[in-house]
Structures are given as structure tokens and as C-alpha cells.
Design a protein around this motif. Structure first.
Motif, PDB file in Angstrom:
ATOM      1  N   ASP A  17      -5.191  26.630  16.362  1.00  0.00           N
ATOM      2  CA  ASP A  17      -6.185  25.656  16.811  1.00  0.00           C
ATOM      3  C   ASP A  17      -5.501  24.293  16.903  1.00  0.00           C
ATOM      4  OD1 ASP A  17      -8.299  23.805  17.055  1.00  0.00           O
ATOM      5  OD2 ASP A  17      -9.659  25.156  16.001  1.00  0.00           O
ATOM      6  N   ARG A  19      -6.590  21.436  17.286  1.00  0.00           N
ATOM      7  CA  ARG A  19      -7.308  20.336  16.620  1.00  0.00           C
ATOM      8  C   ARG A  19      -6.819  20.134  15.194  1.00  0.00           C
ATOM      9  NH1 ARG A  19     -13.186  21.756  16.399  1.00  0.00           N
ATOM     10  NH2 ARG A  19     -12.240  23.699  15.700  1.00  0.00           N
ATOM     11  N   ALA A  72     -12.060  28.851  14.003  1.00  0.00           N
ATOM     12  CA  ALA A  72     -12.595  27.971  12.959  1.00  0.00           C
ATOM     13  C   ALA A  72     -12.308  28.470  11.537  1.00  0.00           C
ATOM     14  CB  ALA A  72     -14.084  27.708  13.156  1.00  0.00           C
ATOM     15  N   CYS A  73     -11.209  29.209  11.360  1.00  0.00           N
ATOM     16  CA  CYS A  73     -10.724  29.645  10.043  1.00  0.00           C
ATOM     17  C   CYS A  73      -9.223  29.401   9.994  1.00  0.00           C
ATOM     18  CB  CYS A  73     -10.971  31.137   9.816  1.00  0.00           C
ATOM     19  SG  CYS A  73     -12.655  31.546   9.386  1.00  0.00           S
ATOM     20  N   PRO A 103     -12.891  28.892   6.193  1.00  0.00           N
ATOM     21  CA  PRO A 103     -13.605  28.282   7.321  1.00  0.00           C
ATOM     22  C   PRO A 103     -13.400  26.765   7.319  1.00  0.00           C
ATOM     23  CG  PRO A 103     -15.039  29.770   6.092  1.00  0.00           C
ATOM     24  CD  PRO A 103     -13.787  29.574   5.275  1.00  0.00           C
ATOM     25  N   PHE A 104     -13.322  26.188   8.502  1.00  0.00           N
ATOM     26  CA  PHE A 104     -13.202  24.738   8.595  1.00  0.00           C
ATOM     27  C   PHE A 104     -14.056  24.222   9.735  1.00  0.00           C
ATOM     28  CE2 PHE A 104      -9.882  26.071  11.546  1.00  0.00           C
ATOM     29  CZ  PHE A 104     -10.035  25.187  12.604  1.00  0.00           C
ATOM     30  N   GLU A 105     -14.338  22.937   9.653  1.00  0.00           N
ATOM     31  CA  GLU A 105     -15.004  22.250  10.749  1.00  0.00           C
ATOM     32  C   GLU A 105     -14.375  20.877  10.885  1.00  0.00           C
ATOM     33  OE1 GLU A 105     -19.080  20.703   9.880  1.00  0.00           O
ATOM     34  OE2 GLU A 105     -18.768  21.644   7.914  1.00  0.00           O
ATOM     35  N   ALA A 107     -15.601  17.277  12.224  1.00  0.00           N
ATOM     36  CA  ALA A 107     -16.779  16.528  12.650  1.00  0.00           C
ATOM     37  C   ALA A 107     -16.412  15.052  12.813  1.00  0.00           C
ATOM     38  CB  ALA A 107     -17.895  16.675  11.612  1.00  0.00           C
ATOM     39  N   LYS A 121     -13.084  19.345   7.304  1.00  0.00           N
ATOM     40  CA  LYS A 121     -13.773  19.877   6.131  1.00  0.00           C
ATOM     41  C   LYS A 121     -13.366  21.334   5.957  1.00  0.00           C
ATOM     42  CE  LYS A 121     -17.720  16.809   6.627  1.00  0.00           C
ATOM     43  NZ  LYS A 121     -19.173  16.716   6.678  1.00  0.00           N
ATOM     44  N   HIS A 123     -13.854  24.683   3.870  1.00  0.00           N
ATOM     45  CA  HIS A 123     -14.897  25.322   3.062  1.00  0.00           C
ATOM     46  C   HIS A 123     -14.277  26.450   2.234  1.00  0.00           C
ATOM     47  CE1 HIS A 123     -18.261  23.255   5.097  1.00  0.00           C
ATOM     48  NE2 HIS A 123     -17.418  23.254   6.128  1.00  0.00           N
ATOM     49  N   THR A 131     -12.729  17.433   1.951  1.00  0.00           N
ATOM     50  CA  THR A 131     -12.777  16.616   3.170  1.00  0.00           C
ATOM     51  C   THR A 131     -11.527  15.798   3.266  1.00  0.00           C
ATOM     52  OG1 THR A 131     -15.180  16.466   3.009  1.00  0.00           O
ATOM     53  CG2 THR A 131     -14.092  14.847   4.388  1.00  0.00           C
TER      54      THR A 131
END
Length: 131
Positions: A17, A19, A72-73, A103-105, A107, A121, A123, A131
Motif C-alpha cells: 500500500d 499510502r 488495509a492490513c 488492520p490500519f486506517e 484518516a 492508526k 489496530h 496513532t
């Protein structure tokens, strides 16, 4: 310190990813007041990474390999701990990090520094969110 060797992601992994790639720093969350200490996680394009703890200088580094097992992991597998004490002595140890499929995000949120910033973030199991 040299970077950890590149790793081959499992065949079931998705493409990295983009990002995630870059420096994620807690210093930015607190603004100028926190410039004496920081925690950073760095994801490099070659799928190596570093977790850094800064006090009055770089005090701890954890090197790791990473890949995305799913969207998203992120999986992070430790390579080496490197510690520096107050006398600037450096100690190296094998690293037992093993964080599979976290898992991550990412934002965009306001931070105390008064600006909108992307926040990573992670998780972790047990309900812990870094964070």
C-alpha cells in the motif's frame, strides 16, 4: 546501521500500500512542544521498516520487514533491536516482533498543532490502537 535485507512477500499478499510508505511521527501530533522526544515508524518502499524512539537523540531502533497480506492490513516481522544508553553505548539484540495482519486506517484529522494531517492508526489485538 544498514537496512534489513528485502523480503519476499507471501504469494497471497497484495501489492504494498503506497499510502504507508514514508515517515509517521508522533511529534507532529503534539506540535512544537514535543520536539524533545518522538516516536516514529518508517515504512520504506523495499518493504523494510524502522520503529524509532527519540529522547535527547535516537535511543532505540527496531528494524522490521513488512508486507500487506490484505487490503488495509500490514504484517510487521522484527529483525533487530538496537538500543543506545545514556553513555552512548549501543547494544544489538534479535527482535521478537511478530505482528501479523494488523488492520490500519489513514484518516485526515485535526491535530493539536492546529492543522489537518494524515494519521496512521494501527489496530492491534486486544483493542489497542496506536496513532
Amino acid at each position: 546501521m544498514s537496512a534489513a535485507p528485502s523480503m519476499s512477500a507471501p504469494s497471497s499478499a497484495v501489492e504494498p500500500d503506497p499510502r504507508l510508505i514514508g515517515v509517521w511521527s508522533r511529534e507532529h501530533l503534539a506540535g512544537v512542544a514535543a520536539r524533545d522526544s518522538d516516536v516514529r515508524i518508517i515504512y520504506m518502499p523495499d518493504r523494510t521498516g524502522r520503529y524509532e524512539t527519540w529522547g535527547s537523540g535516537l535511543t532505540e531502533v527496531v528494524t522490521f520487514k513488512w508486507f500487506n497480506p490484505a487490503a488495509a492490513c500490514v504484517t510487521m516481522e522484527g529483525c533487530e533491536y538496537v538500543f543506545r544508553d545514556d553513555q552512548q553505548n549501543v547494544r544489538r539484540e534479535p527482535c521478537d516482533w511478530n505482528f501479523p495482519a494488523v488492520p490500519f486506517e489513514i484518516a485526515i484529522e485535526p491535530v493539536p498543532a492546529g492543522v489537518q494531517m494524515p494519521l496512521l492508526k494501527l489496530h492491534f489485538p486486544g483493542g489497542r490502537v496506536d496513532t
